[in-house]
Design an enzyme around this catalytic site. Sequence first.
Site, PDB file in Angstrom:
ATOM      1  N   ARG A   1      11.918 117.431 -18.318  1.00  0.00           N
ATOM      2  CA  ARG A   1      12.871 117.226 -17.222  1.00  0.00           C
ATOM      3  C   ARG A   1      14.110 118.098 -17.399  1.00  0.00           C
ATOM      4  O   ARG A   1      14.550 118.350 -18.520  1.00  0.00           O
ATOM      5  CB  ARG A   1      13.357 115.777 -17.213  1.00  0.00           C
ATOM      6  CG  ARG A   1      12.365 114.808 -16.640  1.00  0.00           C
ATOM      7  CD  ARG A   1      12.983 113.441 -16.439  1.00  0.00           C
ATOM      8  NE  ARG A   1      13.714 112.999 -17.619  1.00  0.00           N
ATOM      9  CZ  ARG A   1      14.705 112.099 -17.591  1.00  0.00           C
ATOM     10  NH1 ARG A   1      15.064 111.549 -16.455  1.00  0.00           N
ATOM     11  NH2 ARG A   1      15.314 111.739 -18.695  1.00  0.00           N
TER      12      ARG A   1
ATOM     13  N   ASP B   1      15.797 111.543 -28.519  1.00  0.00           N
ATOM     14  CA  ASP B   1      15.803 110.561 -27.413  1.00  0.00           C
ATOM     15  C   ASP B   1      16.315 109.189 -27.866  1.00  0.00           C
ATOM     16  O   ASP B   1      16.920 108.450 -27.097  1.00  0.00           O
ATOM     17  CB  ASP B   1      14.411 110.423 -26.785  1.00  0.00           C
ATOM     18  CG  ASP B   1      13.332 110.047 -27.802  1.00  0.00           C
ATOM     19  OD1 ASP B   1      13.581 110.162 -29.016  1.00  0.00           O
ATOM     20  OD2 ASP B   1      12.225 109.661 -27.380  1.00  0.00           O
TER      21      ASP B   1
ATOM     22  N   SER C   1      12.653 115.387 -28.652  1.00  0.00           N
ATOM     23  CA  SER C   1      12.236 114.134 -29.301  1.00  0.00           C
ATOM     24  C   SER C   1      11.186 114.338 -30.379  1.00  0.00           C
ATOM     25  O   SER C   1      10.107 113.748 -30.346  1.00  0.00           O
ATOM     26  CB  SER C   1      11.709 113.175 -28.248  1.00  0.00           C
ATOM     27  OG  SER C   1      12.652 113.067 -27.226  1.00  0.00           O
TER      28      SER C   1
END
Length: 902
Positions: free
Chosen positions: A524, A642, A588
């Site tokens: 994203r 994350d 992450s």
Amino acid sequence: QVDRYLYHMRLSDDVLLDVMVRFQAEMVKGLGRDTNPTATVKMLPSFVRSLPDGSEKGDFLAVDLGGSQFRAHQVKVFDDGKQSSQLESKFYPTPKEVIQGNGAELFDYVADCLLDFMETKNLKHKKLPLGFTFSFPCKQNKLEEGVLLAWTKHFKVRGVQDTDVVSSLRKALQKHKASFVPAGDVNVLALVNDTVGTMMTCGYDDQRCEVGLIIGTGTNACYMEEMRHIDLVEGDEGRMCINTEWGAFGDDGALDDLRTEFDRELDLGSLNPGKQLFEKMISSLYLGELVRLILLKMTKEGLLFNGKVSTALLTKGKIEMKHVSAMEKYKEGLSNTKEILTELNLFPSEEDCIAVQHVCTIVSFRSANLCAAALAAILTRLRENKKLLRMRTTVGIDGGLYKTHPQYAKRLHKVVRRLVPNCDVRFLLSVSGSGKGAAMVTAVAYRLAAQRKQIDAALAPFLLSLETLREVKNKMRTELEYGLKRETQASATVKMLPTYVCGTPDGTEKGKFLALDLGGTNFRVLLVKIRSGRRRSVQMYNKIFAIPLEIMQGTGEELFDHIVQCIADFLEYMGIKGARLPLGFTFSFPCRQASIDKGTLVGWTKGFKATDCEGEDVVDMLREAIRRRNEFDLDIVAVVNDTVGTMMTCGYEDPNCEIGLIAGTGSNVCYMEDMKNIEIVEGNEGKMCINTEWGGFGDNGCIDNIRTKYDKEVDEGSLNPGKQRYEKMTSGMYLGEIVRQILIDLTKQGLLFRGQISESLRKRGIFETKFLSQIESDRLALLQVRRILQQLGLDSTCEDSIIVKEVCGAVSKRAAQLCGAGLAAIVEKKRENQGVEHLQITVGVDGTLYKLHPHFSRVLRETVKELAPQCDVTFMLSEDGSGKGAALITAVAKRLHNVGQK
């Protein structure tokens, strides 16, 4: 004349559909906890939960009490793939003094007969399971116990009502124990109603059979009901056979408009006036008497036999069902009718014979019609339970009226098919239903008990005691300390990586920030606008891009070029290509950071395998890819995990949030640690967020004692064998795979899917974790579970679905408990760091497993509470930790940087 006279006995289809609706309402009443006490149709749970599946085998005994004779049977069931069985029986009379005497005598008689049978069959030295067919209404709380509610069918034995008939039989057998070697070795495993026995016998021959029907001396029906509709029994899983005891339908007046003066007269003269009114309109015990009462009245009115009433017509019970059946044999003309009436000293003319034959037809036709209407109600309920527009099913039938009456069966079939045109019904005549049926119920109970043992054994290693969980918590604590200490950090499995995030939001952050989020199969890009002051808010705009497998497992350069291509698309889309915005990069994967904007990839996880990345600084790789593209420039301020993003997002709402937890595809935790405890970073002042990377916990073998063979199989088949062992027991990416391994094992043992391992079950990764969440949902009926399994190419029975649900439950519960044990170690460490007796702290949580699984979050919270009782932990769901969190970290880093500059 007869038609006019018996007009009320002729029932149209509209009337029968109305009876069907009335009976459906009675069924619902009988199933409800609050309405059952006043219901006439008792809907008794039989505790028979499974139909035969063809794998039953062994020798069984059965005794059958309830008809005109007492019977003992030996049933051999062969597991030869042909579903064959062998039945040997012996009949014993039931003397009047026994069926109307006292309880002790009755059960002594049953025990004597059984003993005699075992002697003749040379079975006295064998220990055999026994099924007891007891064809009277009983309230059961388990399969091997039943309290008699009331006697029916001419039985009136004193001192038995309201007692458990199985323990009475056991006591009687116990008295004879000297005769058995070893002492008293008959094991009563199941108490069965003859109706249930009929269904089970037919179910052995036809697996579609899920309704049992008796139309003989008495009448009754049973069928397989969904457990979720049976309020009287705990649990919602699976199905159970319900013995309707429909003979009492109408005892509350529900059929008064259909009962004739003859029905009332017959009832008044019976042993149990006002009771079993439906049975009295249907069963063969009463139809002969009904015909007698009609003939008597017609004779008195001069319509028959020239008005001459013979003694036979005045004698109760003189006309029996066998007479009625014989008179209805139309093929033989009127000769039977003439013969029977002459024997009764009624000297009939031809007209009399025709009229009497017609009376018999109307009476037995009404019986078949009423029976069909109630049966149609059951079939409709079954079809609606299964949510089918059209249903194929089989009804197992037994009983003298059905078997011996020349027209009855044909009439019944015809009317049922007319009333329920959307059910394709096969009627299967039961052979020795009550005896073989009891043995079948016992055989199924025997099979289920053996299966239960095997399933329990397979799932036992997933049941973790409180002691074991405490041990896991203590080991996690030890590993956390190793990761923080300079001399042990290099070899520690829990890496405790410093993130250089040294503060949480204080509300003064503001500005426009970009965030990138890479951590799974999607990527994203976000634009985040943060406002401070009174109108404090966070606005986000984002776009999602897919990462194809060939890029996930290609070269590092290809991966970062793809990422920059996605950023360019987004900047173009938002019209902000020229601005040099500060950027937070959520990455992450385990990184070793030397500062907030430097992150060296320790190793890929979650299916990523891009080459030339491990050991490299990912921020540099991103900067180089931006340079290669040469279209825009960005200020990369922070590389973020994350988990840290999750903590920061919640920290923006709640300053007490100092722990972040991810329970999704992966599993990880971060928390704010005192600088003085972090030996691998200079300085002792303040706090820094530590990314524990706890997924590697156990890679040194410290939790091998709780790893099962299934965990080992999943690990060996994974992309990184021997690594991330704790994550493989707790995270969404692997739980479905653990379930699949267990299902394969249970199928190999013949406990699932009829022992057939389907192609789809052999495929790795077919069982996604979202299916676990769906299957374990409390709102989901087993029918829907079966549908999910069918989507996966697994053709499951109702029993299979229960087992699959149980397996999913065991795996996800263990995952939540292990996660809770790890988290308890962290909150306890925080409490000790602060030097307080009692700690109040918030954990920011994200991840699909926590959010979507129906039980994971609850079990996790309960485990933390149990293992860290001095900590009051609040769990807060994070809103987009990896996007909004990355922007907040960037904003906090900018704020702290500006303060530092000043």
